[in-house]
Design a protein around this motif. Sequence first.
Motif, short mmCIF file in Angstrom:
data_model
loop_
_atom_site.label_atom_id
_atom_site.label_comp_id
_atom_site.label_asym_id
_atom_site.label_seq_id
_atom_site.Cartn_x
_atom_site.Cartn_y
_atom_site.Cartn_z
N THR A 10 0.83 -1.20 0.00
CA THR A 10 0.00 0.00 0.00
C THR A 10 0.86 1.25 0.00
O THR A 10 2.04 1.21 0.35
CB THR A 10 -0.92 0.05 1.24
OG1 THR A 10 -0.10 0.19 2.41
CG2 THR A 10 -1.77 -1.21 1.35
N ASP A 11 0.24 2.38 -0.36
CA ASP A 11 0.95 3.66 -0.38
C ASP A 11 1.40 4.09 1.01
O ASP A 11 2.36 4.82 1.15
CB ASP A 11 0.06 4.76 -0.98
CG ASP A 11 -0.08 4.60 -2.49
OD1 ASP A 11 0.84 4.05 -3.12
OD2 ASP A 11 -1.11 5.03 -3.03
N LYS A 42 4.52 -0.15 -5.41
CA LYS A 42 3.56 -0.31 -4.32
C LYS A 42 2.32 -0.96 -4.92
O LYS A 42 1.48 -0.31 -5.52
CB LYS A 42 3.23 1.04 -3.68
CG LYS A 42 4.42 1.60 -2.93
CD LYS A 42 4.04 2.73 -2.01
CE LYS A 42 5.26 3.16 -1.21
NZ LYS A 42 4.91 3.97 -0.07
N VAL A 43 2.27 -2.28 -4.73
CA VAL A 43 1.18 -3.08 -5.26
C VAL A 43 1.10 -4.36 -4.43
O VAL A 43 2.11 -4.85 -3.95
CB VAL A 43 1.39 -3.40 -6.77
CG1 VAL A 43 2.66 -4.21 -6.99
CG2 VAL A 43 0.19 -4.10 -7.37
N SER A 44 -0.08 -4.86 -4.26
CA SER A 44 -0.27 -6.08 -3.48
C SER A 44 0.49 -7.25 -4.11
O SER A 44 0.53 -7.39 -5.33
CB SER A 44 -1.76 -6.44 -3.40
OG SER A 44 -1.93 -7.72 -2.82
N GLY A 45 1.06 -8.08 -3.26
CA GLY A 45 1.74 -9.27 -3.72
C GLY A 45 0.79 -10.32 -4.25
O GLY A 45 1.21 -11.31 -4.84
#
Length: 191
Positions: A10-11, A42-45
């Motif tokens: 997340t940011d 920044k991105v979900s795994g």
Amino acid sequence: MEKIYFRCSTDSQLFLQQQESVREYLRRAGKNPDDIEQVVEKVSGTVKHTERKLRTLLESCNPGDVIYISELSRLGRNMTDVFQIVSYACEHGITIIQCKDGTSIENNSIGGKALLFALSLAAEIEVENMHALLTGREEGLAAVGAVNGEGLVRTACAVIYNLLIEFPVCQLHMAAVAAASAVGVVVAEPD
């Protein structure tokens, strides 16, 4: 060529812990982290690597290139996707180094496959447990057991642990203990 890959979900999250892990590893290896290109996202795994900057990073690498990550979960939180990432890297001669412990992540050996299975399983379980806890609902927690097949997961981790304990490879042993602990399996040290 060498590259560093950082990922947060997340940011609001920071990369400080990842950066410190990678910087410390590279310093011990006599390398200057500031001289190595960094790929940050920044991105979900849980988002497939093919939909992230990681895909571009992998495709830009040549045989002999090295990608440094703080730990395996930074590659992703889905076992299948992580296996695809590591398979692609191995097939193309790309080395992935987990800086947390200096492990080369690969699937060419039995030990490498076992370590990859244990670490990617732990990463997937962790994100599912976090999701269930964040929902704050009993059905969310129950879903974790149903999705993970909790008994099956615990059994798989216990089997992996018992298999790997036979190998005198400290890193594999530590990974097995970590994977077992992630799902609440208590393991006894051998005599």
